[in-house]
Write an enzyme that holds these catalytic residues in place. Structure first.
Site, PDB file in Angstrom:
ATOM      1  N   GLU A  90      10.231   0.599  10.417  1.00 42.70           N
ATOM      2  CA  GLU A  90      11.304   1.637  10.292  1.00 42.70           C
ATOM      3  C   GLU A  90      10.563   2.762  10.312  1.00 42.70           C
ATOM      4  OE1 GLU A  90      14.511  -0.288   8.258  1.00 42.70           O
ATOM      5  OE2 GLU A  90      14.236   1.606   9.120  1.00 42.70           O
TER       6      GLU A  90
ATOM      7  N   GLU B 281      10.267  14.428  16.666  1.00 40.10           N
ATOM      8  CA  GLU B 281      10.456  14.611  15.335  1.00 40.10           C
ATOM      9  C   GLU B 281       9.458  15.584  14.480  1.00 40.10           C
ATOM     10  OE1 GLU B 281       9.522  11.043  13.010  1.00 40.10           O
ATOM     11  OE2 GLU B 281      11.126  11.350  11.834  1.00 40.10           O
TER      12      GLU B 281
ATOM     13  N   CYS C  26      13.465  10.165   7.540  1.00 41.34           N
ATOM     14  CA  CYS C  26      13.334   9.757   8.854  1.00 41.34           C
ATOM     15  C   CYS C  26      15.056   9.830   9.576  1.00 41.34           C
ATOM     16  CB  CYS C  26      12.995   8.292   8.804  1.00 41.34           C
ATOM     17  SG  CYS C  26      13.981   7.170   7.461  1.00 41.34           S
TER      18      CYS C  26
ATOM     19  N   LYS D 281       0.875  -1.182   0.109  1.00 38.72           N
ATOM     20  CA  LYS D 281      -0.045  -0.013  -0.038  1.00 38.72           C
ATOM     21  C   LYS D 281       1.042   1.169   0.021  1.00 38.72           C
ATOM     22  CE  LYS D 281      -1.729   2.422   3.454  1.00 38.72           C
ATOM     23  NZ  LYS D 281      -1.522   3.872   2.828  1.00 38.72           N
TER      24      LYS D 281
END
Lengths: 491, 498
Positions: free
Chosen positions: A260, A391, A294, A184
């Protein structure tokens, strides 16, 4: 199931908008609009997968695995993958244009990095297909050997920051090891994946081996993560959603999970660093891909002795960043991917100001149209400030200072994340020693964000589970069976 | 120095009427250059006529090739990324696929094997081999080894530099592939001497190397006599490793040569006298089919040919009948005819040698059960030949014949079969036919051979290692193991805490 993009970009073929299931583009149970972040306008409507379509995709993958793919030789798997890589190279320009249009990244990056790496990753794993070895283990009276078998149907959920590259990192090792895949894409950037789907069909992959669908995470992603016929789910995205994926796996069939997730990666710059080099890398480390990476080096710790000089030069270097339209060849930084992301980042900038950090550069919207944010540098940032802990996923960096090596390590490791890190120093001893002490899945020394198809990538702590790329990724998509044949063993 | 010379491109005609242009000069530094060794005639074993002459390499030419390889390695090849090496090797595979018919024709006319076998077995095998090793180029890993907290220790698997290779005439392009592919994947430059009996296909292959885009000097292909060219290469001090496939006799010379020159690393693929064991509980039809292929493939000209068959007494007659049917069905004829399975032996020398072994076999008391004669009166054709009632100490049971001649003996129990199979200086391969699971494992564990086939024979795969025990040589070709032959390990130990 296709349309011509309503833009000034020439497209050679019509862009696919359907769900790619069993080598056909089919309708979903709803549609999602995908937006051009450079101007906020809708590019196209794509089909989204509901329960029926997710089931159809998984069933197609299961059938393909049982009846076809598990009987294809490793060499043939390799040949399909090499063909796909060749087609990606052939259509590099078209894929790059689509990627830039949908995600907002500069065209030179789509072309020179994302799409190029897509082909390289597929080629790299094509080379592994016939090299996945079990072992023969000496045991008395028994011939013992292991087989590293595919899992069967693997699911994958990927983010919007590197659409085709994230696709490659999942499908390449999964296909190479003999699995069939349902992947997806992100509902924010569905188009490039569907172009790849068309190439998959052209490359001759049997129907059902690779299925590419679009949908919202909380609907389509959730269905995939808890589907009982999916033996494994690989997820790249935020830590919060990673938890949900793990939960869904736990609640369904205990499918294997690799994650991840996010990061708040530290960049340690020592007095004896080559300062100009450190600045160039530090800049790339956080501002590459508009901070939407990331592993971005979003916390920079500079040793006291060079702190002032660093700030001065870093500001100067960053202020020269070329912000512009994604289709402009010279553009380094385009818009953030969506209104939501834009709002979130601006929110963090606001919080940073409120909590008392200093805006050394930027801190505002850029331009009138599109989701652009100025590259932003915060100084006087304390460890417990929100912008130092959470983050942000935008072009925002926090800079602070330290005295000693021990302090640097303590600061570097002061996070629940552990995705990546960087050290800048000319001292051989320091680099090797500190590389050992940092708790992160990647330690860059005198560079940042340098990735290779054949080196592993993944996080310590809450940055994830499992490693992508390199030989290590093969473990994610295989399960070990030991066969023990008694020869002279008596009962 | 020879006064006689000729242009590089020569036009030749195959017996099927095809006209081909061939290269005949040495391939050094991406150019076809004249050689200073004698001009060598290469003969068509089907017609016994000279196809054309080719240039051969003198000691001086060998030196030029080695220098080219060395310079290219040092200045260029060692700086090319592993992934790019893989891309070039894959390109070579693609070009071989494109030109497979022409390459197959050259194999058929120069070596004598059937055109369809050359194309569908040899060249398909080459293409697969290059693609397999292309995939290894960027996957050659060292290790990081945890010794103590104050050290960083790791190994590097580095290229050797210049690799020399000497290959035989029985599978010209495939023997080249088995050496080129891992050598290049591991980052070496290479100088290869082909057999003077079958030089043509490799010179055509050389043109593909250039077309694929390899930097000049990385691949050098020369031909010549063993005692001139081979000897110069084996003794050259800038060659870090020699990979040799051929006779055990020559293998010894190469080993000696290394010992008196620079102690270059060696890999030897030598002769064999491989045993096939047929147990009473085997599927005899299956065994007969595979055992026959095991000896008669490539006209018996395989180092791993299953040339001794030991069949359990109780099924000996039945098996021999089935086996002989297989032998009878082999169509011996012109390589370019569709129905041909077996072409001529490669040369007069080989032909004479095999015929003399057939004579010795009869003289020593073995029963000539089938075949034993020449086929036709032109071309080096020998009928598939079956000797029965053989004892393990007979000459035809001990010495490598390298032709379509099998020696069949019997055994009473499996332990005896293992003893008989292992009682031989060679140890390249072996086969065992049985339906019993435990027997299969027990026998394959006990056989002193580098490859053991169970209920089959001669099945190869580019990912599976091949290489002999005992005097069949040392070192492995194919599979991941081959990479060890073309790399050297360096340990790097860094003290950090001091």
């Amino acid at each position: 199931m296709s349309c011509c993009l309503d833009t000034d970009v020439l497209c050679r073929d019509l862009v696919q908008t359907g769900l790619f299931i069993n080598n056909e583009f089919v309708a979903g149970d709803s549609q999602i609009e995908t937006v051009n972040p450079a101007n906020g306008k809708v590019i196209a409507k794509v089909e989204a997968a509901g329960e029926e379509q997710v089931n159809a995709a998984v069933d197609a993958a299961e059938k393909a695995f049982e009846e076809v793919w598990s009987k294809v030789t490793p060499q043939k798997r390799r040949d399909y993958m090499l063909k796909l890589a060749d087609l990606v190279d052939r259509d590099n320009e078209e894929l790059s244009q689509i990627e830039t249009l949908d995600n907002g990244k500069g065209i030179s990056f789509s072309r020179g990095f994302d799409v190029r790496e897509l082909a390289e990753c597929i080629r790299y794993y094509a080379g592994w297909t016939d090299k996945v070895h079990g072992k023969v283990i000496e045991t008395e009276g028994v011939l013992s050997y292991t087989r590293h078998e595919p899992i069967g149907v693997c699911g994958a959920i990927i983010p919007w920051n590197f659409p085709v590259l994230m696709l490659a990192w999942k499908i390449a090792p999964a296909l190479a090891t003999g699995n069939c895949v349902v992947i997806k894409s992100s509902e924010l950037t569905p188009l490039s994946a569907l172009k790849v789907a068309a190439l998959v069909k052209e490359a001759g992959f049997p129907p059902g081996v690779l299925n590419i669908i679009t949908g919202y995470g909380h609907i389509t992603g959730d269905l995939l993560a808890r589907h009982k016929k999916v033996g494994k789910i690989a997820f790249t995205g935020s830590t919060n959603v990673g938890r949900l994926v793990m939960k869904a796996a736990a609640e369904s069939n205990l499918k294997k999970v690799t994650l991840e997730l996010g990061g708040k990666s530290p960049n340690l710059i020592f007095d004896d660093a080559d300062l100009d080099l450190a600045i160039k890398w530090a800049f790339r480390g956080v501002f590459f891909n508009h901070g939407q990476t990331c592993c971005a080096g979003t916390r920079i710790y500079v040793q006291e002795g060079i702190y002032d000089k660093f700030i001065e030069k870093f500001k100067e270097h960053t202020s020269k960043a070329n912000i512009g339209h994604p289709h402009d060849e010279a553009t380094f930084q385009g818009p953030q991917v969506s209104q939501t992301q834009y709002d979130r980042i601006m929110g963090y900038i606001d919080t940073g100001k409120k909590e008392g950090a200093t805006v050394a550069l930027g801190g505002k919207r850029w331009g009138e149209e599109g989701y652009y944010i100025e590259p932003t540098i915060f100084t006087d940032v304390k460890e417990d400030m929100t912008i130092m802990k959470e983050e942000i996923f935008g072009p925002v960096v926090c800079v602070s200072k330290f005295k000693t090596d021990d302090e640097a390590i303590k600061l570097a490791n002061n996070t629940n994340y552990g995705l990546a890190s960087a050290i800048f120093s000319e001292s051989n001893r320091r680099c090797i020693e500190l590389a050992k002490r940092i708790k992160a899945g990647t330690v860059w020394v005198n560079c940042v964000n340098v990735l290779h198809a054949n080196t592993p990538f993944g996080g310590f702590k809450e940055s994830g589970i499992g490693r992508e790329n390199g030989e290590y990724a093969l473990d994610n998509y295989t399960q070990v069976k030991v066969v023990k044949m008694a020869t002279t063993l008596s009962a | 120095m020879t006064a006689e010379t000729q242009a590089d491109i020569q036009t030749i005609k195959t017996q099927s009427g095809q006209t081909l242009k061939v290269h005949t000069h040495l391939f050094i530094n991406n150019e076809f250059v004249a050689g200073h060794g004698p001009l060598i005639e290469t003969v068509n074993p089907t017609t016994e006529e000279v196809i054309c002459k080719v240039h051969s390499a003198s000691e001086e030419d060998v030196d030029a090739a080695v220098q080219a390889a060395y310079t290219s390695y040092k200045n260029v090849w060692s700086k090319v990324t592993p992934a790019d090496r893989g891309i070039l090797i894959n390109k070579l595979a693609d070009l071989m696929e494109r030109d497979q018919d022409e390459l197959a024709s050259l194999e058929a006319i120069d070596n004598g094997k059937a055109f369809s076998v050359a194309r569908d077995d040899d060249i398909a095998g080459c293409i697969g081999c290059y693609r397999y090793f292309a995939g290894w180029a960027d996957k050659i890993h060292g290790k990081v080894i945890d010794t103590s907290p104050d050290q960083l220790v790791y190994t590097r698997h580095e290229a050797l530099g210049v690799v020399g290779a000497i290959i035989p005439w029985n599978y010209p392009l495939m023997m080249a592939a088995w050496k080129f592919a891992p050598a290049l994947a591991a980052g070496n430059s290479i100088v290869m001497k082909t057999s003077e009996l079958t030089p043509l296909s490799a010179y055509k292959f050389a043109a593909l190397v250039k077309e694929a885009g390899f930097p000049a000097g990385v691949v050098n292909i020369i031909t010549g006599y063993g005692h001139i060219t081979g000897s110069a290469l084996a003794g050259h001090r800038k060659v870090s490793k020699m990979a040799f496939t051929g006779s055990t006799v020559t293998g010894r010379r190469i080993m000696e040569s290394s010992s008196t020159s620079n102690l270059k690393k060696l890999q030897l693929e030598l002769g064999g006298k491989s045993a096939q064991i047929v147990c009473a509980d085997a599927d005899l039809k299956n065994a007969a089919k595979h055992a026959a292929a095991g000896i008669f493939n490539n006209h018996g000209q395989s180092c791993n040919a299953g040339s001794r068959i030991f069949v359990q007494e109780s099924v000996a007659k039945e098996f021999i009948d089935l086996f002989t049917e297989q032998a009878k069905a082999i169509v011996v004829g012109c390589p370019f005819k569709d129905e041909t399975n077996q072409g001529p032996q490669v040369s007069k020398g080989q032909f004479d040698k095999i015929m003399s072994y057939i004579k010795i076999g009869q003289e020593e008391g073995a029963t000539l059960h089938f075949g034993g004669e020449r086929v036709g009166d032109k071309g080096y054709f020998i009928s598939p030949t079956v000797f029965t009632n053989c004892k393990n100490d007979m000459t035809i049971m001990r010495e490598e014949i390298f032709g379509p001649v099998v020696a069949i003996g019997t055994f009473t129990n499996v332990e005896e079969a293992i003893e008989l199979a292992n009682d031989n200086e060679y140890g390249l391969a072996a086969g065992v036919y049985t339906s019993n699971h435990s027997t299969a494992i027990k026998v394959s564990n006990a056989l002193l051979a580098g490859s053991v086939w169970v209920n089959c024979y001669d099945l190869f795969n580019n990912s599976v290692p091949f290489g002999g025990y005992k005097q069949s040589g040392f070192g492995k070709e194919l599979g991941k193991y081959a990479l060890l032959e073309y790399t050297q390990v360096k340990s790097v130990i860094t003290l950090v805490d001091f």
